[in-house]
Design an enzyme around this catalytic site. Structure first.
Site, PDB file in Angstrom:
ATOM      1  N   SER B 101      44.931  42.409  37.509  1.00 25.83           N
ATOM      2  CA  SER B 101      43.785  43.087  36.887  1.00 25.83           C
ATOM      3  C   SER B 101      44.316  44.074  35.860  1.00 25.83           C
ATOM      4  O   SER B 101      44.941  45.063  36.214  1.00 25.83           O
ATOM      5  CB  SER B 101      42.965  43.822  37.948  1.00 25.83           C
ATOM      6  OG  SER B 101      42.270  42.898  38.746  1.00 25.83           O
ATOM      7  N   LYS B 175      35.986  41.178  35.328  1.00 22.06           N
ATOM      8  CA  LYS B 175      36.455  41.958  36.484  1.00 22.06           C
ATOM      9  C   LYS B 175      35.937  43.396  36.374  1.00 22.06           C
ATOM     10  O   LYS B 175      35.518  43.987  37.374  1.00 22.06           O
ATOM     11  CB  LYS B 175      37.988  41.930  36.540  1.00 22.06           C
ATOM     12  CG  LYS B 175      38.627  42.789  37.631  1.00 22.06           C
ATOM     13  CD  LYS B 175      38.463  42.207  39.024  1.00 22.06           C
ATOM     14  CE  LYS B 175      38.908  43.172  40.120  1.00 22.06           C
ATOM     15  NZ  LYS B 175      40.295  43.084  40.508  1.00 22.06           N
ATOM     16  N   LYS B 243      40.233  54.606  38.329  1.00 25.76           N
ATOM     17  CA  LYS B 243      41.024  53.875  37.330  1.00 25.76           C
ATOM     18  C   LYS B 243      40.191  52.740  36.728  1.00 25.76           C
ATOM     19  O   LYS B 243      40.146  52.570  35.502  1.00 25.76           O
ATOM     20  CB  LYS B 243      42.281  53.310  38.010  1.00 25.76           C
ATOM     21  CG  LYS B 243      43.432  53.023  37.089  1.00 25.76           C
ATOM     22  CD  LYS B 243      44.586  52.386  37.867  1.00 25.76           C
ATOM     23  CE  LYS B 243      44.207  50.996  38.375  1.00 25.76           C
ATOM     24  NZ  LYS B 243      45.295  50.328  39.125  1.00 25.76           N
TER      25      LYS B 243
END
Lengths: 292, 292
Positions: B101, B175, B243
């Site tokens: 990711s 994502k 994050k």
């Protein structure tokens, strides 16, 4: 009074509109004896053919009833019906089940009114819409005493899945919890699909790709599809969403808590209402995001 | 180059950590020939016993590969691995699939680097955690060209459910969409259950009552239960949630859109991070709401 088993109870059902009508059909299908009243008489004919007894006014409907179910547009109407003869006409020990969606504080007020007449009550609003009402699969969120819930449960089970969530008013509070989660989740899905489109991915495939993971929700399935297809006929209107969120934020303030995401999504829906878009489905929130 | 069918492809797999290890097991279980490399050698022994070939360095792993899969902690590590010998060692026509990711912009940068070496690439991050990796049921969100996706699909299908959602970078964007929806939905559920508790209903029964309706979500099922049981060991940490939301808001800003609910939930998680609670599961957001 010895409580007869669920389906032999005599029920008065007041308010046979879009939701009430299929709910009465579920009760009749379960062999319950139902007397019905509705302000506009249209639905009563249909229900009479299915075996219901038609009453000429609410007081006549409740006179012989052991259980009185109300399914009305708002709390003021419920209060009016109770005060205009129904409470006087009901026999002591009658169980009142209000399945309308009203403010929790008003539900507690009605519970006190009913208790003063030696009757019992539950608040038991529902989620699942007309589809759930037709199928008898409504989520039924009940507030009140354990014993009264026990008496009502076999009847409620004919219309859906009843859960006792706390004392008087807690069923209405649970409905508000439901509506707050729905509103913010619509916001979550709208932001996600806006990001997908703006960033250059295909929002239709994005929705499909993430449906199997942690982002899965009924809202992503149903409202996410409406957002992608730009189909905003209601369903649930923005006007109703704002009304629900008004109540959510009022109860939060009275309880001394702050709900920052519910507040923010209330502002967004509020702008749409002011812009004359109150009649659109609440999934149209994605239009507001695209304008920001 | 004529593409051999999925399971006869020679695969190099770089990064066999918590996620990579079960993913390699899925490939081996599907009869795929896999050469593995990992910085710390522990997992390699186990995978060798299951039939994988162990490489001494990334360049050695990719030299004979037709497909190179990377599953690494972040975008910088992916870039380092590509630049430190792997791209030089790969034969022309090798297909690189990055399942880490990373930021969509970095994914597009890597795609250009790889194309300059006459190789092809897909970004294909996953959702579903170690449970989904073990079961081979990951949601796999792919970005890149249709033909390359077609080549990769039989391999990816051994690890989960692959969907091509757009061009290079779109998998990583998808994502982020997933993570934004997850974060805001956690906020929705946390606000709902806080309201239930503050208003005097039983939050455990409220969650059960509304699971069958429009408020249903994986987050209400899983994280809602954690909130009610006050179990905040991760799962997904608040540090990672912040994050992810940093990247969500960065991509939104670059794309010229505003995401008010993602912003608000980013602030809430950010306060928890500053208060030293970054190691808690993201469902602990309910603690922050209760302090407001």
């Amino acid at each position: 009074m010895s409580a007869p088993s669920g389906t032999t109870l005599k029920v008065a059902f007041i308010g046979t509109g879009l939701m009430g009508r299929p709910m009465v059909r579920c009760l009749l299908g379960g062999g319950v004896s139902v007397t019905v009243f509705n302000r506009s008489p249209g639905p009563l004919e249909e229900l009479e053919k299915l075996g219901a007894t038609k009453a000429r006014n609410p007081a006549e409907a409740v006179r012989q009833a052991e259980v009185v179910i109300t399914m009305l547009p708002n709390g003021d109407v419920v209060g009016d019906v109770l005060r205009s003869g129904v409470l006087d006409a009901a026999r002591p020990g009658t169980l009142f089940i209000d399945m309308s969606s009203i403010h929790p504080a008003l539900a507690r007020e009605h519970a006190a009114l009913i208790a003063a007449e030696d009757c019992q009550s539950l608040d038991a609003p529902v989620s699942g819409g007309t589809v759930g009402a037709e199928a008898g699969t409504l989520a039924i969120m009940a507030g009140g005493d354990e014993a009264d819930f026990g008496r009502a449960a076999p009847l409620l089970a004919l219309m859906g899945r009843p859960t006792l969530v706390g004392p008087h008013g807690a069923g209405q509070l649970c409905k508000l919890v439901n509506q707050a989660i729905v509103a913010v989740t619509i916001g979550a899905v709208a932001e996600g699909l806006s990001l997908a489109r703006a960033g250059g991915a295909d929002p239709v495939r994005v929705r499909e790709a993430i449906l199997g993971g942690f982002a899965q929700s009924r809202i992503l399935e149903l409202h996410g599809q409406r957002m992608n297809e730009r189909r905003f006929e209601p369903g649930g209107t923005i006007t109703n969403q704002v009304k629900d969120l008004d109540a959510v934020l009022d109860v939060a303030a009275r309880s001394g808590i702050t709900l920052p995401l519910s507040q923010r999504v209330h502002e967004l829906f509020g702008s749409m209402l002011e812009a004359g878009e109150g009649g659109l489905d609440h999934s149209a929130l994605i239009l507001e995001l695209e304008r920001l």
